[in-house]
Design an enzyme around this catalytic site. Structure first.
Site, PDB file in Angstrom:
ATOM      1  N   ASN A  94      38.021  39.093  25.508  1.00 40.00           N
ATOM      2  CA  ASN A  94      36.932  40.394  26.832  1.00 40.00           C
ATOM      3  C   ASN A  94      36.709  40.780  28.106  1.00 40.00           C
ATOM      4  OD1 ASN A  94      33.459  41.212  27.626  1.00 40.00           O
ATOM      5  ND2 ASN A  94      33.677  39.732  28.703  1.00 40.00           N
ATOM      6  N   TYR A 159      43.409  53.443  31.436  1.00 42.60           N
ATOM      7  CA  TYR A 159      42.147  52.136  30.657  1.00 42.60           C
ATOM      8  C   TYR A 159      42.147  52.782  28.443  1.00 42.60           C
ATOM      9  CZ  TYR A 159      37.243  49.894  30.023  1.00 42.60           C
ATOM     10  OH  TYR A 159      36.803  49.545  28.661  1.00 42.60           O
TER      11      TYR A 159
HETATM   12  N1  NAD Z   1      30.706  48.088  31.167  1.00 40.56           N
HETATM   13  C1  NAD Z   1      31.309  49.104  30.154  1.00 40.56           C
HETATM   14  O1  NAD Z   1      30.463  49.925  30.022  1.00 40.56           O
HETATM   15  C2  NAD Z   1      32.585  48.882  29.700  1.00 40.56           C
HETATM   16  C3  NAD Z   1      32.079  49.988  27.978  1.00 40.56           C
HETATM   17  C4  NAD Z   1      33.082  49.813  27.164  1.00 40.56           C
HETATM   18  C5  NAD Z   1      34.170  48.876  27.291  1.00 40.56           C
HETATM   19  N2  NAD Z   1      34.332  47.612  28.133  1.00 40.56           N
HETATM   20  C6  NAD Z   1      35.002  45.887  28.467  1.00 40.56           C
HETATM   21  O2  NAD Z   1      34.187  45.059  27.695  1.00 40.56           O
HETATM   22  C7  NAD Z   1      34.974  44.740  28.688  1.00 40.56           C
HETATM   23  C8  NAD Z   1      33.680  43.385  28.995  1.00 40.56           C
HETATM   24  O3  NAD Z   1      33.675  44.124  30.833  1.00 40.56           O
HETATM   25  P1  NAD Z   1      32.710  44.483  31.893  1.00 40.56           P
HETATM   26  O4  NAD Z   1      32.343  45.383  31.960  1.00 40.56           O
HETATM   27  O5  NAD Z   1      31.992  43.179  31.292  1.00 40.56           O
HETATM   28  O6  NAD Z   1      33.526  43.927  32.806  1.00 40.56           O
HETATM   29  P2  NAD Z   1      33.064  43.065  34.519  1.00 40.56           P
HETATM   30  O7  NAD Z   1      34.966  43.699  35.020  1.00 40.56           O
HETATM   31  O8  NAD Z   1      31.548  42.889  34.632  1.00 40.56           O
HETATM   32  O9  NAD Z   1      33.169  42.026  33.863  1.00 40.56           O
HETATM   33  C9  NAD Z   1      34.892  41.354  33.478  1.00 40.56           C
HETATM   34  C10 NAD Z   1      35.503  39.740  33.902  1.00 40.56           C
HETATM   35  O10 NAD Z   1      36.568  39.300  33.793  1.00 40.56           O
HETATM   36  C11 NAD Z   1      37.567  39.065  35.093  1.00 40.56           C
HETATM   37  N3  NAD Z   1      38.696  39.298  35.028  1.00 40.56           N
HETATM   38  C12 NAD Z   1      39.203  39.850  35.356  1.00 40.56           C
HETATM   39  N4  NAD Z   1      40.200  40.028  35.644  1.00 40.56           N
HETATM   40  C13 NAD Z   1      40.963  39.118  35.138  1.00 40.56           C
HETATM   41  C14 NAD Z   1      42.290  38.421  34.881  1.00 40.56           C
HETATM   42  N5  NAD Z   1      43.317  38.351  35.371  1.00 40.56           N
HETATM   43  N6  NAD Z   1      41.836  36.883  34.627  1.00 40.56           N
HETATM   44  C15 NAD Z   1      40.611  36.154  34.421  1.00 40.56           C
HETATM   45  N7  NAD Z   1      39.632  36.774  34.402  1.00 40.56           N
HETATM   46  C16 NAD Z   1      39.660  38.252  34.523  1.00 40.56           C
HETATM   47  C17 NAD Z   1      36.100  39.342  35.854  1.00 40.56           C
HETATM   48  O11 NAD Z   1      35.906  38.142  36.844  1.00 40.56           O
HETATM   49  C18 NAD Z   1      35.170  39.492  35.540  1.00 40.56           C
HETATM   50  O12 NAD Z   1      34.025  37.951  35.439  1.00 40.56           O
HETATM   51  C19 NAD Z   1      36.161  44.765  28.712  1.00 40.56           C
HETATM   52  O13 NAD Z   1      37.258  44.512  27.954  1.00 40.56           O
HETATM   53  C20 NAD Z   1      35.834  46.040  29.313  1.00 40.56           C
HETATM   54  O14 NAD Z   1      36.814  47.211  29.397  1.00 40.56           O
HETATM   55  C21 NAD Z   1      33.418  47.921  29.110  1.00 40.56           C
END
Ligand code: NAD
Length: 264
Positions: A94, A159
């Site tokens: 994730n 991205y």
């Molecule tokens: N938020 C959206 O609208 C959205 C939409 C489509 C897809 N996504 C995808 O959903 C997934 C989760 O996104 P989110 O919005 O919850 O993101 P977020 O930034 O809220 O959470 C991501 C987590 O990953 C951790 N992280 C970042 N870099 C890291 C590293 N190098 N090593 C270990 N941990 C690390 C962060 O500390 C954080 O806790 C991602 O893959 C994102 O691309 C999000």
């Protein structure tokens, strides 16, 4: 959990990026279903708080604080979870990173950081978990992709390209591991108001010269065919369905959980 048994049982799981956003919701949801959860994140403080929420379900929870972009980050996390639980049934890839840059202003630093996490760490996590699951003859991997992978996003190209790579890795992994009882699928969430989304949308508003950020966000929401954004807990249900409940004949699939956002 055994593929082909026709029933799913709680299992041992690993969720990357589990400290916040969607990853936290997935970890808490898996714990509520009785799964042991290895929670992986670079943010140790937020991870500890999220782990407490999982422990309320009375399951075994381990916290792995690591930078997944290091060479041994993903494989080390898989190894630690196997050592703790004895085996790993489910990997949820994730963790993700994204930043906004105009197409002609793209930087090497942004590409490196995006690809290191979204592509390299995810692929190496699939490889390490895949090897372990292959030896056991069962397992499931769920990769979090994005509607962005199929959209033309000139201000978000690194991205979007990284998520197109996630789709390619998901299909390749599904085929490589299908004969060994391991299923690999992905899920594309819609717009969730997570820390990442808040940062990138503020960047987008600035790039577009928009100071009326609330109106800008409302316009973006209005572009979602279903007409609203989605909560992390709602999207987590889709991830957990793929992890625990989906029929085992489903592999190489992409579950769109985006309210029609990419209109496909
Ligand atoms: N938020 C959206 O609208 C959205 C939409 C489509 C897809 N996504 C995808 O959903 C997934 C989760 O996104 P989110 O919005 O919850 O993101 P977020 O930034 O809220 O959470 C991501 C987590 O990953 C951790 N992280 C970042 N870099 C890291 C590293 N190098 N090593 C270990 N941990 C690390 C962060 O500390 C954080 O806790 C991602 O893959 C994102 O691309 C999000």
């Amino acid at each position: 959990m055994h593929e082909g048994s026709g029933r799913s049982h709680p299992g041992t799981t690993l969720v990357t990026g589990a400290a916040g956003g969607l990853g936290r919701s997935v970890a808490v949801g898996l714990a509520a279903r009785g799964c042991s959860v290895a929670m992986v994140d670079i943010d140790g403080k937020a991870l500890a708080e999220a782990a407490e929420a999982c422990r309320e379900s009375g399951v075994q929870v381990i916290e792995i604080i690591t930078d997944l972009t290091t060479d041994d980050g993903a494989s080390g996390a898989i190894r630690q979870s196997v050592e703790a639980f004895g085996h790993l049934d489910i990997l949820v890839n994730n963790a993700g990173y994204g930043t906004v840059e105009a197409f002609t202003d793209m930087t090497a630093a942004a590409w490196d950081r995006t690809l290191a996490l979204n592509v390299k760490a995810l692929a190496l996590g699939c490889a390490a978990a895949g090897q372990h699951m292959k030896e056991r003859g069962s397992g499931r991997i769920i990769n979090v992709t994005s509607p962005a992978s199929r959209m033309a996003l000139p201000n978000y190209t690194a991205y979007a390209a990284s998520k197109a790579a996630v789709d390619a890795i998901t299909r390749a992994g599904a085929i490589a591991l299908a004969p060994f009882g391991v299923r690999v699928n992905s899920l594309a969430p819609g717009m969730m108001d997570t820390p990442m989304q808040r940062v990138t949308e503020a960047q987008l508003a600035a790039l577009n010269g928009r100071e009326d950020v609330d109106a800008f966000l409302a316009e973006r929401t209005a572009r979602v065919p279903i007409g609203r954004r989605v909560e992390c807990d709602e999207v987590a249900k889709g991830v957990i369905w793929l992890a625990l409940d989906a029929p085992s004949y489903i592999t190489a699939e992409r579950l769109n959980f985006s309210g029609g956002l990419d209109r496909d």
